[in-house]
Design a protein around this motif. Structure first.
Motif, PDB file in Angstrom:
ATOM      1  N   GLU A   1      31.043  55.316  11.995  1.00 50.61           N
ATOM      2  CA  GLU A   1      32.087  54.294  11.988  1.00 50.61           C
ATOM      3  C   GLU A   1      32.936  54.272  13.245  1.00 50.61           C
ATOM      4  OE1 GLU A   1      34.367  54.838   8.456  1.00 50.61           O
ATOM      5  OE2 GLU A   1      32.720  54.322   7.106  1.00 50.61           O
ATOM      6  N   SER A   2      33.110  55.396  13.935  1.00 50.01           N
ATOM      7  CA  SER A   2      33.962  55.408  15.124  1.00 50.01           C
ATOM      8  C   SER A   2      33.142  55.069  16.366  1.00 50.01           C
ATOM      9  CB  SER A   2      34.611  56.778  15.295  1.00 50.01           C
ATOM     10  OG  SER A   2      33.654  57.744  15.695  1.00 50.01           O
TER      11      SER A   2
ATOM     12  N   ALA B   1      24.630  44.499  15.583  1.00 53.96           N
ATOM     13  CA  ALA B   1      25.756  44.392  16.515  1.00 53.96           C
ATOM     14  C   ALA B   1      26.974  43.741  15.867  1.00 53.96           C
ATOM     15  CB  ALA B   1      25.329  43.614  17.759  1.00 53.96           C
ATOM     16  N   ARG B   2      26.761  42.657  15.130  1.00 52.72           N
ATOM     17  CA  ARG B   2      27.917  41.946  14.570  1.00 52.72           C
ATOM     18  C   ARG B   2      28.620  42.752  13.493  1.00 52.72           C
ATOM     19  NH1 ARG B   2      26.042  35.589  14.199  1.00 52.72           N
ATOM     20  NH2 ARG B   2      25.553  35.380  16.432  1.00 52.72           N
ATOM     21  N   SER B   3      27.861  43.388  12.618  1.00 50.86           N
ATOM     22  CA  SER B   3      28.501  44.176  11.564  1.00 50.86           C
ATOM     23  C   SER B   3      29.230  45.377  12.170  1.00 50.86           C
ATOM     24  CB  SER B   3      27.463  44.629  10.532  1.00 50.86           C
ATOM     25  OG  SER B   3      26.456  45.426  11.140  1.00 50.86           O
ATOM     26  N   LEU B   4      28.649  45.976  13.210  1.00 52.26           N
ATOM     27  CA  LEU B   4      29.324  47.073  13.898  1.00 52.26           C
ATOM     28  C   LEU B   4      30.623  46.594  14.529  1.00 52.26           C
ATOM     29  CD1 LEU B   4      26.414  48.966  15.695  1.00 52.26           C
ATOM     30  CD2 LEU B   4      27.959  49.918  13.993  1.00 52.26           C
ATOM     31  N   TRP B   5      30.562  45.451  15.174  1.00 54.93           N
ATOM     32  CA  TRP B   5      31.746  44.921  15.858  1.00 54.93           C
ATOM     33  C   TRP B   5      32.863  44.619  14.873  1.00 54.93           C
ATOM     34  CZ3 TRP B   5      33.304  45.065  20.658  1.00 54.93           C
ATOM     35  CH2 TRP B   5      34.293  44.197  21.107  1.00 54.93           C
ATOM     36  N   ARG B   6      32.503  43.994  13.750  1.00 54.17           N
ATOM     37  CA  ARG B   6      33.519  43.650  12.753  1.00 54.17           C
ATOM     38  C   ARG B   6      34.168  44.899  12.164  1.00 54.17           C
ATOM     39  NH1 ARG B   6      29.743  39.548  11.093  1.00 54.17           N
ATOM     40  NH2 ARG B   6      28.930  40.990   9.538  1.00 54.17           N
TER      41      ARG B   6
ATOM     42  N   LYS C   1      37.740  48.147  19.954  1.00 52.35           N
ATOM     43  CA  LYS C   1      37.189  46.961  20.626  1.00 52.35           C
ATOM     44  C   LYS C   1      37.705  46.854  22.046  1.00 52.35           C
ATOM     45  CE  LYS C   1      36.430  44.217  16.433  1.00 52.35           C
ATOM     46  NZ  LYS C   1      36.816  43.001  15.680  1.00 52.35           N
ATOM     47  N   HIS C   2      38.988  47.115  22.238  1.00 53.16           N
ATOM     48  CA  HIS C   2      39.557  47.081  23.584  1.00 53.16           C
ATOM     49  C   HIS C   2      38.952  48.180  24.452  1.00 53.16           C
ATOM     50  CE1 HIS C   2      42.681  43.975  23.355  1.00 53.16           C
ATOM     51  NE2 HIS C   2      42.856  44.341  22.096  1.00 53.16           N
TER      52      HIS C   2
ATOM     53  N   PRO D   1      29.174  39.354  19.015  1.00 52.37           N
ATOM     54  CA  PRO D   1      28.357  39.932  20.087  1.00 52.37           C
ATOM     55  C   PRO D   1      26.977  39.283  20.145  1.00 52.37           C
ATOM     56  CG  PRO D   1      29.429  41.655  18.809  1.00 52.37           C
ATOM     57  CD  PRO D   1      29.666  40.367  18.076  1.00 52.37           C
ATOM     58  N   ASP D   2      26.460  39.085  21.351  1.00 46.28           N
ATOM     59  CA  ASP D   2      25.136  38.527  21.599  1.00 46.28           C
ATOM     60  C   ASP D   2      25.027  37.032  21.310  1.00 46.28           C
ATOM     61  OD1 ASP D   2      24.311  41.004  22.395  1.00 46.28           O
ATOM     62  OD2 ASP D   2      23.296  41.507  20.540  1.00 46.28           O
TER      63      ASP D   2
END
Length: 468
Positions: free
Chosen positions: A260-261, A294-299, A306-307, A438-439
Protein backbone atom coordinates in the motif's frame (compact mmCIF):
# COMPACT_ATOMS: atom_id res chain seq x y z
CA UNK A 1 -18.03 23.80 -42.93
CA UNK A 2 -20.89 21.40 -42.34
CA UNK A 3 -20.93 17.81 -43.59
CA UNK A 4 -24.06 15.72 -43.30
CA UNK A 5 -24.10 11.94 -43.48
CA UNK A 6 -22.60 11.35 -46.92
CA UNK A 7 -25.79 10.06 -48.53
CA UNK A 8 -28.15 12.69 -47.11
CA UNK A 9 -29.59 15.71 -48.83
CA UNK A 10 -28.05 18.93 -47.49
CA UNK A 11 -31.34 20.76 -47.78
CA UNK A 12 -32.55 19.23 -44.53
CA UNK A 13 -29.34 20.02 -42.59
CA UNK A 14 -30.53 23.16 -40.81
CA UNK A 15 -33.80 21.58 -39.68
CA UNK A 16 -32.04 18.46 -38.48
CA UNK A 17 -29.41 20.39 -36.50
CA UNK A 18 -32.04 22.29 -34.56
CA UNK A 19 -34.04 19.18 -33.71
CA UNK A 20 -31.34 16.86 -32.35
CA UNK A 21 -28.83 16.95 -29.49
CA UNK A 22 -25.77 19.10 -30.17
CA UNK A 23 -22.32 17.81 -29.21
CA UNK A 24 -19.10 19.86 -29.30
CA UNK A 25 -15.58 18.42 -29.28
CA UNK A 26 -12.80 20.91 -28.51
CA UNK A 27 -9.65 19.58 -30.16
CA UNK A 28 -9.05 17.49 -33.29
CA UNK A 29 -5.93 15.60 -32.34
CA UNK A 30 -6.14 11.88 -31.66
CA UNK A 31 -8.35 12.23 -28.55
CA UNK A 32 -10.85 14.39 -30.44
CA UNK A 33 -10.99 12.23 -33.57
CA UNK A 34 -11.24 9.06 -31.47
CA UNK A 35 -14.16 10.49 -29.51
CA UNK A 36 -15.90 11.47 -32.75
CA UNK A 37 -15.49 7.91 -34.07
CA UNK A 38 -16.82 6.47 -30.80
CA UNK A 39 -19.86 8.77 -30.87
CA UNK A 40 -20.74 7.86 -34.45
CA UNK A 41 -20.42 4.16 -33.73
CA UNK A 42 -22.12 4.15 -30.33
CA UNK A 43 -24.92 6.73 -30.25
CA UNK A 44 -27.43 5.05 -32.55
CA UNK A 45 -29.76 8.01 -32.96
CA UNK A 46 -29.45 11.43 -34.65
CA UNK A 47 -27.16 14.15 -33.30
CA UNK A 48 -25.14 17.11 -34.55
CA UNK A 49 -21.39 17.12 -33.95
CA UNK A 50 -19.23 20.24 -34.08
CA UNK A 51 -15.43 20.00 -33.96
CA UNK A 52 -13.49 23.05 -32.71
CA UNK A 53 -9.76 23.48 -33.35
CA UNK A 54 -7.76 26.48 -34.57
CA UNK A 55 -5.50 24.08 -36.47
CA UNK A 56 -7.03 23.52 -39.90
CA UNK A 57 -5.40 20.11 -40.35
CA UNK A 58 -6.23 16.83 -38.66
CA UNK A 59 -3.22 15.55 -36.74
CA UNK A 60 -2.19 13.08 -34.08
CA UNK A 61 -2.02 15.84 -31.51
CA UNK A 62 0.94 17.04 -29.51
CA UNK A 63 1.95 13.60 -28.30
CA UNK A 64 2.44 12.47 -31.90
CA UNK A 65 3.57 15.82 -33.28
CA UNK A 66 6.80 16.04 -35.24
CA UNK A 67 8.44 18.11 -37.91
CA UNK A 68 8.53 15.12 -40.21
CA UNK A 69 5.69 12.86 -41.25
CA UNK A 70 7.87 9.73 -41.27
CA UNK A 71 8.33 9.71 -37.48
CA UNK A 72 8.20 6.15 -36.17
CA UNK A 73 5.66 5.79 -33.37
CA UNK A 74 6.91 4.22 -30.15
CA UNK A 75 3.94 1.85 -29.84
CA UNK A 76 3.48 -1.44 -31.66
CA UNK A 77 0.67 -1.92 -34.16
CA UNK A 78 -1.09 -4.32 -31.79
CA UNK A 79 -1.72 -1.42 -29.35
CA UNK A 80 -2.95 1.18 -31.87
CA UNK A 81 -6.39 -0.12 -32.84
CA UNK A 82 -9.23 2.41 -32.71
CA UNK A 83 -11.84 -0.37 -32.65
CA UNK A 84 -12.82 -1.24 -29.11
CA UNK A 85 -12.62 -4.99 -28.50
CA UNK A 86 -10.72 -5.62 -31.75
CA UNK A 87 -6.97 -5.23 -31.22
CA UNK A 88 -6.31 -6.46 -34.77
CA UNK A 89 -8.18 -3.65 -36.54
CA UNK A 90 -5.07 -1.59 -37.35
CA UNK A 91 -3.18 -4.75 -38.35
CA UNK A 92 -6.04 -5.76 -40.64
CA UNK A 93 -6.07 -2.26 -42.17
CA UNK A 94 -2.33 -2.51 -42.87
CA UNK A 95 -2.78 -5.94 -44.45
CA UNK A 96 -5.23 -4.43 -46.96
CA UNK A 97 -2.86 -1.54 -47.73
CA UNK A 98 -1.05 -2.78 -50.83
CA UNK A 99 1.61 -0.05 -50.83
CA UNK A 100 2.52 -0.65 -47.19
CA UNK A 101 2.45 -4.42 -47.61
CA UNK A 102 4.87 -4.14 -50.53
CA UNK A 103 7.20 -1.90 -48.54
CA UNK A 104 7.29 -4.22 -45.50
CA UNK A 105 7.20 -7.72 -46.99
CA UNK A 106 9.03 -9.34 -44.07
CA UNK A 107 6.04 -8.76 -41.79
CA UNK A 108 3.51 -10.57 -43.95
CA UNK A 109 1.00 -11.99 -43.10
CA UNK A 110 0.70 -9.68 -40.09
CA UNK A 111 2.18 -6.51 -38.68
CA UNK A 112 1.12 -6.66 -35.02
CA UNK A 113 4.64 -6.48 -33.55
CA UNK A 114 6.15 -3.77 -35.76
CA UNK A 115 6.39 0.03 -35.37
CA UNK A 116 4.99 2.24 -38.11
CA UNK A 117 5.36 5.92 -39.14
CA UNK A 118 3.00 8.49 -37.70
CA UNK A 119 1.57 9.39 -41.10
CA UNK A 120 0.43 5.77 -41.63
CA UNK A 121 -1.39 5.80 -38.30
CA UNK A 122 -2.96 9.19 -39.07
CA UNK A 123 -4.22 7.85 -42.41
CA UNK A 124 -5.77 4.90 -40.60
CA UNK A 125 -7.50 7.08 -37.98
CA UNK A 126 -8.85 9.48 -40.61
CA UNK A 127 -10.13 6.62 -42.79
CA UNK A 128 -11.95 5.07 -39.83
CA UNK A 129 -13.46 8.49 -39.08
CA UNK A 130 -14.56 8.88 -42.72
CA UNK A 131 -16.08 5.39 -42.75
CA UNK A 132 -17.97 6.03 -39.52
CA UNK A 133 -19.35 9.27 -40.96
CA UNK A 134 -20.30 7.67 -44.29
CA UNK A 135 -22.30 5.03 -42.44
CA UNK A 136 -24.44 7.64 -40.65
CA UNK A 137 -27.07 9.36 -42.79
CA UNK A 138 -28.76 10.77 -39.71
CA UNK A 139 -25.99 12.99 -38.30
CA UNK A 140 -24.21 16.19 -39.33
CA UNK A 141 -20.62 17.14 -38.63
CA UNK A 142 -19.41 20.73 -38.61
CA UNK A 143 -15.77 21.90 -38.37
CA UNK A 144 -14.93 25.26 -36.81
CA UNK A 145 -11.41 26.74 -36.79
CA UNK A 146 -12.17 29.41 -34.19
CA UNK A 147 -10.35 28.86 -30.86
CA UNK A 148 -12.64 28.28 -27.89
CA UNK A 149 -11.78 30.76 -25.12
CA UNK A 150 -14.49 29.96 -22.57
CA UNK A 151 -17.20 27.43 -21.69
CA UNK A 152 -20.12 28.49 -19.54
CA UNK A 153 -23.44 27.11 -18.40
CA UNK A 154 -26.51 28.67 -19.97
CA UNK A 155 -30.14 28.54 -19.06
CA UNK A 156 -31.57 25.06 -19.38
CA UNK A 157 -28.28 23.38 -18.38
CA UNK A 158 -26.78 23.71 -21.83
CA UNK A 159 -23.28 24.96 -22.61
CA UNK A 160 -22.18 28.12 -24.37
CA UNK A 161 -18.81 27.99 -26.13
CA UNK A 162 -17.29 31.43 -26.53
CA UNK A 163 -15.07 31.98 -29.55
CA UNK A 164 -14.37 34.54 -32.25
CA UNK A 165 -17.72 33.65 -33.78
CA UNK A 166 -20.43 35.45 -31.80
CA UNK A 167 -23.13 33.30 -33.39
CA UNK A 168 -22.06 30.04 -31.76
CA UNK A 169 -25.12 28.07 -30.65
CA UNK A 170 -25.70 26.21 -27.41
CA UNK A 171 -24.56 22.64 -26.91
CA UNK A 172 -26.03 19.80 -24.87
CA UNK A 173 -22.67 18.08 -24.42
CA UNK A 174 -19.08 19.35 -24.56
CA UNK A 175 -16.01 17.11 -24.77
CA UNK A 176 -12.61 18.64 -24.07
CA UNK A 177 -10.01 16.76 -26.11
CA UNK A 178 -7.16 19.24 -25.99
CA UNK A 179 -4.47 16.63 -25.32
CA UNK A 180 -1.72 18.00 -23.11
CA UNK A 181 -3.29 21.40 -22.88
CA UNK A 182 -3.81 24.62 -24.72
CA UNK A 183 -0.30 26.04 -24.91
CA UNK A 184 0.68 27.06 -28.42
CA UNK A 185 4.08 25.54 -29.28
CA UNK A 186 4.51 28.19 -32.00
CA UNK A 187 4.33 30.91 -29.36
CA UNK A 188 7.68 29.94 -27.86
CA UNK A 189 10.72 32.17 -28.26
CA UNK A 190 12.38 31.82 -31.67
CA UNK A 191 15.56 29.82 -32.11
CA UNK A 192 18.76 31.61 -31.18
CA UNK A 193 20.24 33.75 -33.94
CA UNK A 194 23.19 31.88 -35.48
CA UNK A 195 25.25 35.00 -36.19
CA UNK A 196 26.53 35.69 -32.66
CA UNK A 197 26.62 32.07 -31.58
CA UNK A 198 28.77 30.89 -34.47
CA UNK A 199 31.50 33.28 -33.36
CA UNK A 200 31.61 31.63 -29.94
CA UNK A 201 31.54 27.92 -30.76
CA UNK A 202 34.27 26.01 -32.56
CA UNK A 203 31.82 23.69 -34.29
CA UNK A 204 28.07 23.68 -34.86
CA UNK A 205 26.21 22.98 -31.63
CA UNK A 206 22.50 22.27 -31.13
CA UNK A 207 20.66 22.07 -27.80
CA UNK A 208 17.57 19.90 -27.45
CA UNK A 209 15.26 20.40 -24.48
CA UNK A 210 13.33 17.40 -23.20
CA UNK A 211 13.60 13.78 -22.14
CA UNK A 212 10.90 11.90 -24.03
CA UNK A 213 10.33 10.30 -27.41
CA UNK A 214 10.21 13.64 -29.20
CA UNK A 215 13.73 14.66 -28.17
CA UNK A 216 15.17 11.40 -29.48
CA UNK A 217 13.23 11.71 -32.72
CA UNK A 218 14.50 15.29 -33.17
CA UNK A 219 18.09 14.14 -32.59
CA UNK A 220 17.79 11.40 -35.20
CA UNK A 221 16.06 13.78 -37.58
CA UNK A 222 19.03 16.17 -37.31
CA UNK A 223 21.46 13.36 -38.06
CA UNK A 224 19.39 12.06 -40.97
CA UNK A 225 19.37 15.55 -42.49
CA UNK A 226 23.17 15.67 -42.38
CA UNK A 227 23.79 17.66 -39.19
CA UNK A 228 27.30 16.76 -37.99
CA UNK A 229 27.62 19.18 -35.07
CA UNK A 230 27.63 18.55 -31.35
CA UNK A 231 24.23 17.98 -29.71
CA UNK A 232 23.43 18.56 -26.04
CA UNK A 233 20.21 17.16 -24.57
CA UNK A 234 19.07 18.99 -21.45
CA UNK A 235 16.77 16.93 -19.25
CA UNK A 236 15.40 18.08 -15.91
CA UNK A 237 15.81 14.63 -14.33
CA UNK A 238 18.40 13.15 -16.69
CA UNK A 239 16.34 10.20 -17.95
CA UNK A 240 15.80 9.18 -21.59
CA UNK A 241 13.40 6.55 -22.96
CA UNK A 242 14.33 2.91 -22.52
CA UNK A 243 14.05 0.30 -25.27
CA UNK A 244 11.28 -2.01 -26.33
CA UNK A 245 12.24 -5.68 -26.59
CA UNK A 246 12.68 -7.27 -30.03
CA UNK A 247 9.85 -9.63 -29.07
CA UNK A 248 6.26 -8.97 -28.06
CA UNK A 249 6.76 -8.58 -24.26
CA UNK A 250 3.27 -9.83 -23.42
CA UNK A 251 2.01 -8.34 -20.11
CA UNK A 252 2.81 -10.26 -16.93
CA UNK A 253 2.50 -9.21 -13.30
CA UNK A 254 2.79 -11.02 -9.95
CA UNK A 255 -0.49 -12.32 -8.57
CA UNK A 256 0.26 -11.34 -4.97
CA UNK A 257 -1.59 -8.47 -3.36
CA UNK A 258 0.22 -5.20 -3.94
CA UNK A 259 1.62 -3.28 -0.97
CA UNK A 260 0.00 0.00 0.00
CA UNK A 261 2.83 2.49 0.61
CA UNK A 262 4.77 4.09 -2.25
CA UNK A 263 8.25 2.88 -1.15
CA UNK A 264 6.94 -0.69 -0.79
CA UNK A 265 5.24 -0.52 -4.20
CA UNK A 266 8.49 0.61 -5.83
CA UNK A 267 10.43 -2.23 -4.18
CA UNK A 268 7.72 -4.71 -5.22
CA UNK A 269 7.88 -3.65 -8.89
CA UNK A 270 11.69 -3.73 -8.97
CA UNK A 271 11.67 -7.23 -7.50
CA UNK A 272 9.07 -8.33 -10.05
CA UNK A 273 11.29 -7.02 -12.87
CA UNK A 274 14.33 -8.87 -11.52
CA UNK A 275 12.39 -12.12 -11.19
CA UNK A 276 10.97 -11.79 -14.70
CA UNK A 277 14.45 -11.45 -16.18
CA UNK A 278 15.76 -14.36 -14.11
CA UNK A 279 12.93 -16.47 -15.54
CA UNK A 280 13.79 -15.53 -19.13
CA UNK A 281 11.15 -12.85 -19.61
CA UNK A 282 11.78 -9.10 -19.59
CA UNK A 283 11.18 -6.12 -17.32
CA UNK A 284 9.15 -4.64 -20.20
CA UNK A 285 6.59 -7.43 -19.71
CA UNK A 286 6.19 -6.42 -16.07
CA UNK A 287 5.77 -2.74 -16.96
CA UNK A 288 3.15 -3.70 -19.54
CA UNK A 289 1.34 -5.73 -16.89
CA UNK A 290 1.56 -2.87 -14.41
CA UNK A 291 -0.76 -0.79 -16.61
CA UNK A 292 -3.72 -2.93 -15.53
CA UNK A 293 -3.07 -1.96 -11.91
CA UNK A 294 -1.87 1.63 -12.35
CA UNK A 295 -5.20 3.36 -11.76
CA UNK A 296 -6.18 1.38 -8.68
CA UNK A 297 -2.69 1.91 -7.25
CA UNK A 298 -2.89 5.63 -7.93
CA UNK A 299 -6.31 6.00 -6.33
CA UNK A 300 -5.14 4.18 -3.20
CA UNK A 301 -2.16 6.49 -2.61
CA UNK A 302 -2.54 9.43 -0.21
CA UNK A 303 -1.92 12.92 -1.61
CA UNK A 304 1.52 13.03 0.03
CA UNK A 305 2.68 9.93 -1.86
CA UNK A 306 1.27 11.24 -5.14
CA UNK A 307 3.27 14.44 -4.79
CA UNK A 308 6.37 12.44 -3.92
CA UNK A 309 5.89 10.23 -6.98
CA UNK A 310 5.45 13.27 -9.21
CA UNK A 311 8.62 14.92 -7.89
CA UNK A 312 10.96 11.95 -7.73
CA UNK A 313 9.62 8.95 -9.65
CA UNK A 314 7.50 10.12 -12.59
CA UNK A 315 10.51 10.74 -14.83
CA UNK A 316 11.81 7.21 -14.14
CA UNK A 317 8.37 5.70 -14.69
CA UNK A 318 7.85 7.58 -17.96
CA UNK A 319 11.26 6.54 -19.30
CA UNK A 320 10.31 2.87 -18.81
CA UNK A 321 6.70 3.29 -19.91
CA UNK A 322 7.22 5.35 -23.10
CA UNK A 323 9.83 3.21 -24.80
CA UNK A 324 11.74 3.46 -28.07
CA UNK A 325 11.76 0.89 -30.86
CA UNK A 326 14.96 -1.10 -30.46
CA UNK A 327 16.63 0.31 -33.58
CA UNK A 328 16.06 3.91 -32.42
CA UNK A 329 17.36 3.10 -28.94
CA UNK A 330 20.54 1.57 -30.38
CA UNK A 331 21.17 4.73 -32.41
CA UNK A 332 20.64 6.85 -29.29
CA UNK A 333 23.09 4.75 -27.27
CA UNK A 334 25.66 4.99 -30.08
CA UNK A 335 25.33 8.78 -30.12
CA UNK A 336 25.92 8.97 -26.38
CA UNK A 337 28.78 6.46 -26.39
CA UNK A 338 30.63 8.27 -29.18
CA UNK A 339 30.22 11.64 -27.46
CA UNK A 340 28.52 13.27 -30.43
CA UNK A 341 25.51 13.76 -28.17
CA UNK A 342 25.79 14.65 -24.48
CA UNK A 343 23.02 14.34 -21.90
CA UNK A 344 23.07 17.00 -19.18
CA UNK A 345 20.81 16.97 -16.17
CA UNK A 346 19.51 20.28 -14.93
CA UNK A 347 17.20 23.19 -15.55
CA UNK A 348 17.04 25.15 -18.79
CA UNK A 349 16.63 28.86 -18.22
CA UNK A 350 16.16 31.91 -20.41
CA UNK A 351 17.64 32.21 -23.86
CA UNK A 352 20.28 34.75 -24.72
CA UNK A 353 21.81 36.06 -27.92
CA UNK A 354 24.49 33.38 -27.87
CA UNK A 355 22.79 30.38 -26.38
CA UNK A 356 20.93 29.12 -23.34
CA UNK A 357 21.32 29.79 -19.62
CA UNK A 358 21.54 26.48 -17.78
CA UNK A 359 21.67 25.46 -14.11
CA UNK A 360 23.17 21.97 -13.61
CA UNK A 361 21.46 19.63 -11.17
CA UNK A 362 22.86 20.04 -7.67
CA UNK A 363 24.23 23.49 -8.38
CA UNK A 364 22.93 27.02 -7.98
CA UNK A 365 25.44 28.50 -10.40
CA UNK A 366 24.02 29.39 -13.79
CA UNK A 367 26.16 28.88 -16.89
CA UNK A 368 25.73 29.58 -20.59
CA UNK A 369 25.62 26.81 -23.16
CA UNK A 370 26.62 28.37 -26.47
CA UNK A 371 24.61 27.07 -29.42
CA UNK A 372 23.44 28.25 -32.79
CA UNK A 373 20.26 26.17 -32.55
CA UNK A 374 17.89 25.49 -29.62
CA UNK A 375 14.90 23.20 -30.12
CA UNK A 376 12.27 22.64 -27.43
CA UNK A 377 11.00 19.05 -27.60
CA UNK A 378 9.05 19.06 -24.35
CA UNK A 379 5.34 18.29 -24.31
CA UNK A 380 3.53 21.37 -23.09
CA UNK A 381 1.71 20.75 -19.82
CA UNK A 382 -1.88 21.99 -19.61
CA UNK A 383 -1.94 25.70 -18.94
CA UNK A 384 -4.45 25.91 -16.12
CA UNK A 385 -4.23 29.70 -16.23
CA UNK A 386 -5.49 29.79 -19.84
CA UNK A 387 -8.85 31.57 -20.29
CA UNK A 388 -10.65 28.35 -21.23
CA UNK A 389 -9.48 26.53 -18.10
CA UNK A 390 -10.19 29.53 -15.90
CA UNK A 391 -13.72 29.80 -17.30
CA UNK A 392 -14.36 26.19 -16.21
CA UNK A 393 -13.03 26.83 -12.72
CA UNK A 394 -14.84 30.14 -12.20
CA UNK A 395 -18.12 28.65 -13.46
CA UNK A 396 -17.87 25.69 -11.10
CA UNK A 397 -17.71 23.21 -13.99
CA UNK A 398 -14.34 21.66 -13.13
CA UNK A 399 -11.37 21.86 -10.81
CA UNK A 400 -7.65 21.01 -11.11
CA UNK A 401 -6.52 17.57 -10.01
CA UNK A 402 -4.59 17.41 -6.75
CA UNK A 403 -1.23 17.68 -8.57
CA UNK A 404 -2.40 20.46 -10.91
CA UNK A 405 -1.43 18.34 -13.92
CA UNK A 406 -4.83 18.90 -15.53
CA UNK A 407 -8.47 18.41 -14.62
CA UNK A 408 -9.79 16.12 -11.90
CA UNK A 409 -11.83 13.51 -13.78
CA UNK A 410 -13.55 10.16 -13.38
CA UNK A 411 -12.63 7.11 -15.45
CA UNK A 412 -15.15 8.26 -18.10
CA UNK A 413 -13.52 11.67 -18.24
CA UNK A 414 -16.27 13.49 -16.35
CA UNK A 415 -14.76 16.42 -14.41
CA UNK A 416 -15.66 16.19 -10.75
CA UNK A 417 -15.86 18.85 -8.06
CA UNK A 418 -14.81 19.00 -4.41
CA UNK A 419 -18.05 17.41 -3.22
CA UNK A 420 -17.53 14.49 -5.62
CA UNK A 421 -20.34 15.54 -7.96
CA UNK A 422 -19.98 15.73 -11.73
CA UNK A 423 -21.49 18.11 -14.27
CA UNK A 424 -23.84 16.29 -16.64
CA UNK A 425 -22.79 16.68 -20.25
CA UNK A 426 -19.17 17.73 -19.73
CA UNK A 427 -16.20 15.42 -20.43
CA UNK A 428 -12.41 15.68 -20.71
CA UNK A 429 -11.08 12.80 -22.80
CA UNK A 430 -7.40 11.90 -22.99
CA UNK A 431 -4.24 13.39 -21.44
CA UNK A 432 -6.04 16.37 -19.89
CA UNK A 433 -6.97 13.90 -17.13
CA UNK A 434 -3.47 12.48 -16.63
CA UNK A 435 -3.30 13.64 -12.99
CA UNK A 436 -6.35 11.49 -12.17
CA UNK A 437 -5.85 8.59 -14.58
CA UNK A 438 -2.31 7.26 -15.09
CA UNK A 439 -1.58 6.15 -18.68
CA UNK A 440 -4.59 8.03 -20.11
CA UNK A 441 -2.15 9.43 -22.69
CA UNK A 442 -1.78 5.98 -24.29
CA UNK A 443 -3.85 4.94 -27.31
CA UNK A 444 -5.61 1.87 -25.79
CA UNK A 445 -6.68 3.86 -22.73
CA UNK A 446 -7.95 6.79 -24.83
CA UNK A 447 -9.91 4.41 -27.04
CA UNK A 448 -11.56 2.72 -24.05
CA UNK A 449 -12.37 6.04 -22.41
CA UNK A 450 -13.80 7.54 -25.62
CA UNK A 451 -16.20 4.62 -26.08
CA UNK A 452 -17.22 4.66 -22.41
CA UNK A 453 -17.94 8.40 -22.61
CA UNK A 454 -19.88 7.89 -25.85
CA UNK A 455 -22.04 5.24 -24.20
CA UNK A 456 -22.80 7.58 -21.31
CA UNK A 457 -23.73 10.35 -23.76
CA UNK A 458 -26.00 8.01 -25.72
CA UNK A 459 -27.76 6.88 -22.54
CA UNK A 460 -28.34 10.51 -21.54
CA UNK A 461 -29.87 11.57 -24.85
CA UNK A 462 -31.63 8.38 -25.83
CA UNK A 463 -32.15 6.13 -22.80
CA UNK A 464 -34.60 4.00 -24.75
CA UNK A 465 -32.07 3.31 -27.54
CA UNK A 466 -29.62 0.52 -26.81
CA UNK A 467 -26.01 1.38 -27.66
CA UNK A 468 -24.18 -0.89 -30.09
Amino acid sequence: MTVQGLFSARANAAAQISAVPRIAIVGRGFSGMMTAIALMKTVRAPFHLQLFDPNSSVSGGQALASARASTILNTRVRDLSVAVGDSDDFNDWLCTNAAFRAAVPAAIPGFRQIFVPKDIFSDYVYQRFSEALAARRDITVQVCNDPVVAIRRSHGNRFLLESANPANPLFDTVILATGYGLSDPHAEAPEVSPVRAQRLVARPHAVLLGSGIRVVDQLLQLRDSGYAGQVTIISRRGFLPQSHTPNSADPVFPAEALPESLPDIVRFIRQACREAEEEGRSWQSVMNGLRKHARSLWRSLPARDKHQFNRHLRAIYDSHRNRLPEAMHLRLQRELAEGRTVLRRGRAGRRGLSGLFFTPAGSSVEEVIYAERIIDCRCQAPDLSAPLMQSLFSSGLAMPDELSLGLAVTALGEPFLEDGSTVAGLFAVGPLGLGSLPDIDLVPEIVSQAYAAAERIGERFYPQVRAV
